[in-house]
Design an enzyme around this catalytic site. Sequence first.
Site, PDB file in Angstrom:
ATOM      1  N   GLN A 228      -3.092  -1.074  10.540  1.00 13.10           N
ATOM      2  CA  GLN A 228      -3.237  -2.398   9.932  1.00 13.10           C
ATOM      3  C   GLN A 228      -3.720  -3.418  10.962  1.00 13.10           C
ATOM      4  O   GLN A 228      -3.206  -3.471  12.083  1.00 13.10           O
ATOM      5  CB  GLN A 228      -1.887  -2.826   9.328  1.00 13.10           C
ATOM      6  CG  GLN A 228      -1.935  -4.097   8.516  1.00 13.10           C
ATOM      7  CD  GLN A 228      -2.714  -3.979   7.200  1.00 13.10           C
ATOM      8  OE1 GLN A 228      -2.935  -2.878   6.683  1.00 13.10           O
ATOM      9  NE2 GLN A 228      -3.137  -5.095   6.662  1.00 13.10           N
TER      10      GLN A 228
ATOM     11  N   ASP B 288      -9.770   3.551   5.781  1.00 11.90           N
ATOM     12  CA  ASP B 288     -10.344   2.203   5.793  1.00 11.90           C
ATOM     13  C   ASP B 288     -11.874   2.226   5.865  1.00 11.90           C
ATOM     14  O   ASP B 288     -12.511   1.205   5.654  1.00 11.90           O
ATOM     15  CB  ASP B 288      -9.856   1.439   7.041  1.00 11.90           C
ATOM     16  CG  ASP B 288      -8.604   0.623   6.798  1.00 11.90           C
ATOM     17  OD1 ASP B 288      -8.444   0.108   5.678  1.00 11.90           O
ATOM     18  OD2 ASP B 288      -7.798   0.504   7.742  1.00 11.90           O
TER      19      ASP B 288
ATOM     20  N   LYS C 284       0.843  -1.208   0.000  1.00 14.38           N
ATOM     21  CA  LYS C 284       0.000   0.000   0.000  1.00 14.38           C
ATOM     22  C   LYS C 284       0.872   1.249   0.000  1.00 14.38           C
ATOM     23  O   LYS C 284       0.590   2.227  -0.697  1.00 14.38           O
ATOM     24  CB  LYS C 284      -0.942  -0.007   1.220  1.00 14.38           C
ATOM     25  CG  LYS C 284      -2.066  -1.035   1.086  1.00 14.38           C
ATOM     26  CD  LYS C 284      -3.090  -0.925   2.195  1.00 14.38           C
ATOM     27  CE  LYS C 284      -2.897  -1.922   3.281  1.00 14.38           C
ATOM     28  NZ  LYS C 284      -4.093  -2.197   4.093  1.00 14.38           N
TER      29      LYS C 284
END
Length: 301
Positions: free
Chosen positions: A97, A120, A53
């Site tokens: 994460q 997210d 990412k």
Amino acid sequence: MAKILDGKATAKHVRIRLKREIKDLILLAEHPPQLVFIQVGENPASTTYVNLKHKMAERIGCISTVNRLPATIPQDELLEAIERYNRDRHVHGMLVQLPLPDHIDEHVIAQAIAPAKDVDCFHPVNVGRMMLGLPGPKPATPLGIITLLEEHGIEIKGLSVTVLGRSNLVGKPLGLMLLKRHGTVTYCHTRTRDLASECRRADLLVAAAGKAGIVTGEMVKPGAVVVDVGTNFIPALDEQGQPLLDEDGQPKFRQVGDVVFDEVEPLAGWISPVPGGVGPMTIASVLANTVTLYKAIEGLD
Ligand code: GUN
């Protein structure tokens, strides 16, 4: 024989579009979008995803920072780090994460990230906004799936859709986003009585159960669109059916989806492969969310 929903190529198109958009927006904002990735601990899969990412974010013109914190960090200290990025007006997006160590509560962390920086779309405010059809970030995997379908010219309106899986990250929000696009949505899960017949009714079948090979040929309507969200790792075998080993003598693994590809591909109208289907689209969607939030923060939307 099914046509392939090519996530790798589509994600590349999305990134090219975002890169162009960022180039134009920088002229107005006078600074690039900045994205921060927080990784707690050293889970190898998390490291791989975060690195990927980070690389993609830089490639499209973002400033990207990876903050790796020890697995033993107290929750309070993680919250302080998040709060620093919340206050930093040059940071436009942030993600922590998952998975997190057991002593850290994912829900507390999701709610600590400012909704305005939540790439997210894990914050309840953003989940609520998505549900109401309001502007904002969207859950990355569902957004990636919808973009993948749209970019291949597949219209969702009127389709019978079966979503296999009801996770907060994928199944649940995806069903709502498909409903908004006028799909007739059925959710299936571990307690569904007749999974095969629910799946067989679907014009669009999304397999997000997290179970290798759960969708077999007999569960698919001929001509259906089949999207495979599964990322399961199973032991790799040689032609004699013996486990393949790496140079250290450890078993090798290969990535498979939730769909038995060889059975379903001859029947389906469209199918997404694993790897190279939904995975790259999820990353592209995190980047798309970053641009959405950048524009909102900079007053450019
Ligand atoms: N771990 C696995 N998938 C995801 C994701 O989409 N976002 C975050 N933050 N962690 C993950």
